[in-house]
Write an enzyme that holds these catalytic residues in place. Structure first.
Site, PDB file in Angstrom:
ATOM      1  N   GLU A 198     -56.379 -33.099 -10.622  1.00 47.04           N
ATOM      2  CA  GLU A 198     -55.971 -33.214 -12.016  1.00 47.04           C
ATOM      3  C   GLU A 198     -56.665 -34.414 -12.664  1.00 47.04           C
ATOM      4  O   GLU A 198     -56.572 -35.528 -12.175  1.00 47.04           O
ATOM      5  CB  GLU A 198     -54.446 -33.407 -12.052  1.00 47.04           C
ATOM      6  CG  GLU A 198     -53.901 -33.895 -13.366  1.00 47.04           C
ATOM      7  CD  GLU A 198     -52.445 -34.405 -13.230  1.00 47.04           C
ATOM      8  OE1 GLU A 198     -51.930 -34.487 -12.097  1.00 47.04           O
ATOM      9  OE2 GLU A 198     -51.865 -34.705 -14.275  1.00 47.04           O
TER      10      GLU A 198
ATOM     11  N   ASP B 112     -50.933 -35.757  -9.865  1.00 46.93           N
ATOM     12  CA  ASP B 112     -50.006 -36.895  -9.926  1.00 46.93           C
ATOM     13  C   ASP B 112     -48.608 -36.407  -9.576  1.00 46.93           C
ATOM     14  O   ASP B 112     -48.260 -35.270  -9.861  1.00 46.93           O
ATOM     15  CB  ASP B 112     -49.978 -37.479 -11.350  1.00 46.93           C
ATOM     16  CG  ASP B 112     -51.272 -38.220 -11.668  1.00 46.93           C
ATOM     17  OD1 ASP B 112     -51.954 -38.627 -10.713  1.00 46.93           O
ATOM     18  OD2 ASP B 112     -51.583 -38.372 -12.864  1.00 46.93           O
TER      19      ASP B 112
ATOM     20  N   ASP C  81     -45.814 -34.304 -15.431  1.00 47.42           N
ATOM     21  CA  ASP C  81     -47.022 -33.584 -15.838  1.00 47.42           C
ATOM     22  C   ASP C  81     -47.767 -33.005 -14.639  1.00 47.42           C
ATOM     23  O   ASP C  81     -48.209 -31.865 -14.653  1.00 47.42           O
ATOM     24  CB  ASP C  81     -47.974 -34.528 -16.587  1.00 47.42           C
ATOM     25  CG  ASP C  81     -47.628 -34.572 -18.065  1.00 47.42           C
ATOM     26  OD1 ASP C  81     -46.784 -33.747 -18.479  1.00 47.42           O
ATOM     27  OD2 ASP C  81     -48.193 -35.423 -18.773  1.00 47.42           O
TER      28      ASP C  81
ATOM     29  N   ASP D  20     -45.896 -37.009 -11.027  1.00 47.59           N
ATOM     30  CA  ASP D  20     -44.958 -37.155 -12.144  1.00 47.59           C
ATOM     31  C   ASP D  20     -44.695 -35.770 -12.735  1.00 47.59           C
ATOM     32  O   ASP D  20     -45.134 -34.762 -12.185  1.00 47.59           O
ATOM     33  CB  ASP D  20     -45.538 -38.104 -13.202  1.00 47.59           C
ATOM     34  CG  ASP D  20     -46.891 -37.610 -13.709  1.00 47.59           C
ATOM     35  OD1 ASP D  20     -47.308 -36.489 -13.322  1.00 47.59           O
ATOM     36  OD2 ASP D  20     -47.529 -38.336 -14.479  1.00 47.59           O
TER      37      ASP D  20
END
Ligand code: 0RA
Length: 629
Positions: free
Chosen positions: A420, A493, A497, A495
């Site tokens: 990403e 990641d 997102d 998180d």
């Protein structure tokens, strides 16, 4: 009764029950969890038969603390009079003789074939004990059996003005590998049964932990369709409902379209989910296709001729038939074979839907417009697929420019990291071992394949880049002989997102390249969440639990903690050391269940349900973070 015939009788019973106890799997499928639950379904089916015959409307299933279970109905009660040839109470004959149920049977929708319908005597034979209580003729009767053998005479134990049958049994642990009834398994099947039999009230009571649910759907399969579509945007509010009967075959159909591209069509015969389809489903498909094509033609809406696939986009439907002598075929005996059922379903659905279309032109326009759209997309997809194929490396095209490929050409040894963001992609490129690790950075968001049709998938830059880099073709059965990497690693990641992108990626693999997951080629990279440091000593920690454990062991004194907010915060060496180096890295191999879970976010929780989707993704992210591998 003369002694001889009585003896012969007992021997038959013993032989019968012995056969059941020797080869239980032949009667109930297996002796694991499935077979165990099947015992209860068998008892429930008996109650449902009484309901279908019009004499009962209430079934209660009670899971007792001692592992036994009761199934109770408010029907006529199993007959207790002395059987003319067996010279025993009818109920005893039903309970102790294989297939004796049919003799009394006045209702014609018994289930035969498949696994259901083997008879309550099989349940009895496989139970340590079974108590039957019958309310009938103002009295309450009771009889008890152990491992299928009668241990008490039928006795009157009280008076009542109600009628009904209650069986209580304890599955025999000499037979079953597990004795643990699962509430959730019963809940979903009983709910399905309540949908399939409008007006029938089914209660499930779990005395082991005080749980209770009750199902009663006056709307039957229409309510079933509404339930399946509850989180979707519907093309019209009320499902179309069709009902009819011919030659004792009952047909019910409920239909509603939603604005997704998925098909959710379930077919049933005699309350059994016919997973492999069959004549009822073929009749339905033919009728629906014909009605829609006729409408388009007669109203001069379009010259297109639609195919089965075009009319199924966004279709949610239940087809339920009740057939006197069902023939179940196919590998799992869940394919309906009765050839006359095709014509019966087809002519009924054709007639009724035609009328519905004529009487509801605005809905007819919405449905036909959606189907025409689907046909156009099918054509666009074909063109896009051809284009991707031409561009793909093995047809003389080139690999995507963004791909930093590895040197290794043996797919079994080669890995690709799908990363990403460009900055993390940059670190990964510098940190990797270029010998066997390829990096594909993704810039944009991955397309949500739930909201898009296949033509968009090919047009989406990120997805077509992935397809080209992997070297596979996407048409029908996927050919993975040209797959370039046997480890496909999603690196995002940890998180919200990142989890979102991860879920989208998994959904894409699940929908379009499922075999990669089935083969175990898809992985999730797990990056550390913290770096803990004291002097020269530093360690990486992958989740909060691990951090807690570390501090409990070593104390907090003198340690500094760095929290990585994203992959981009790690330098190339760190990324290699913690996340990419096969020696140290932690990866999660994606299972079909993981992918299904991801897929579900975007199908059932799609659209308006943004809140529940967000919640799910956050939880999923947490779960991935906490994996101890
Ligand atoms: C045959 C005849 C009659 C009732 C039943 C079977 C019956 C069986 C089961 C099994 C579970 N619950 C049941 N309820 C009814 C009735 C015969 C009559 O009353 O004339």
């Amino acid at each position: 009764m003369d002694g001889k015939s009585y003896k012969a009788d007992s021997i038959t019973v013993l032989k019968n029950l012995d056969a059941v106890r020797k080869r239980p799997a032949m009667y109930i499928g297996d002796t694991g969890q499935k077979g165990l639950h099947h015992l209860v379904y068998e008892a429930v089916d008996n109650g449902i038969d009484e309901c279908l015959a019009g004499f009962a409307n209430h079934i209660r299933v009670i899971l007792h603390k001692d592992g036994s279970v009761s199934v109770e109905d408010n029907g006529r009660g199993i007959p207790v009079d002395i059987h003319p040839t067996e010279k025993k109470p009818a109920v005893e004959v039903v309970m102790t003789m294989l297939h004796a149920g049919g003799k009394f049977d006045k209702n014609s929708y018994k289930v035969s074939g498949g696994l259901h319908g083997v008879g309550i005597s099989v349940v009895n034979a496989l139970s340590k004990y079974l108590d039957v209580e019958i309310k009938r003729d103002g009295k309450i009767y009771h009889q008890r059996y152990e491992r299928g053998l009668t241990v008490s005479d039928l006795k009157t134990i009280g008076n009542t003005n109600e009628t009904g049958t209650k069986v209580t049994f304890l599955p025999d642990t000499e037979i079953f590998e597990t004795a643990d009834f699962k509430f959730d398994i019963f809940e979903s099947r009983l709910k399905e049964l309540a949908f399939l039999n409008a007006g029938l009230k089914i209660e499930l009571i779990d005395e082991r932990d005080d749980k209770k649910v009750e199902f009663n759907f006056s709307g039957g399969i229409s309510e079933f369709v509404s339930y399946l579509n509850k989180n979707k945007e519907k093309l019209f509010e009320k499902p179309v409902y069709v009902k009819g009967e011919k030659n004792n075959n009952q047909v019910e159909v409920a239909i509603q379209y939603n604005n997704s591209y998925q098909e959710t069509v379930y077919s049933y015969c005699n309350n059994i989910n016919t997973i492999e389809g069959g004549t009822h489903l073929i009749g339905f498909n033919t009728a629906l296709t014909r009605v829609i094509n006729d409408y388009i033609k007669n109203n001069k809406i379009s010259d297109d001729k639609l195919e089965g696939g075009d009319i199924k986009e966004g279709l949610t439907a239940i087809i339920s038939v009740k057939v006197p002598e069902p023939q179940f075929e196919g590998q799992t005996k869940t394919k309906l074979g009765n050839s006359d059922v095709k014509g019966i379903v087809q002519s009924l659905v054709f007639q009724e839907l035609n009328t519905f279309f004529e009487e509801n032109p605005s809905i007819a326009r919405l449905i036909t417009a959606k189907c025409i759209n689907a046909a156009k997309a099918r054509e666009a997809a074909r063109k896009a697929r051809d284009l991707t194929r031409r561009k793909s490396v093995l047809d003389g095209g080139s690999l995507p420019g963004k791909l930093a490929d590895c040197q290794e050409k043996d797919p079994a040894k080669a890995e690709i990291f799908i990363v990403e963001g460009d900055s993390a992609g940059g670190s990964a490129k510098q940190g990797r071992s270029r010998e066997f690790q390829a990096i594909l950075p993704l810039k944009g968001k991955i397309l949500n394949v739930e909201k898009a049709r296949i033509d968009k998938v090919f047009k989406n830059e990120e997805l077509s880049t992935i397809i080209a880099a992997l070297g596979v073709h996407l048409n029908g059965e996927m050919d993975i002989s040209r797959l370039r990497y046997h480890k496909i690693i999603m690196m995002t990641d940890s998180d919200v997102d990142g989890s979102h992108i991860l879920c989208l990626g998994l959904t894409f693999f699940y929908r379009y390249m499922r075999i990669l997951i089935e083969k175990g080629y898809v992985y999730i990279a797990l990056a550390p969440l913290y770096k803990v440091k004291k002097g020269n000593h530093e360690i990486y920690v992958y989740n909060d639990k691990e951090l807690e454990e570390f501090f409990n062991k070593n104390g907090r004194e003198g340690y500094s903690i760095q929290r990585f907010k994203g992959l981009g915060e790690m330098n190339p060496e760190q990324l290699w050391e913690t996340t990419m180096n096969p020696e140290n890295r932690k990866m999660k191999q994606v299972t079909i269940e993981d992918a299904m879970m991801a897929d579900e976010i975007f199908s059932t929780l799609m659209g308006d349900e943004v809140e529940s989707r967000r919640e799910f993704i956050t939880n999923y992210a947490k779960e991935v973070k906490n994996l101890d591998i």
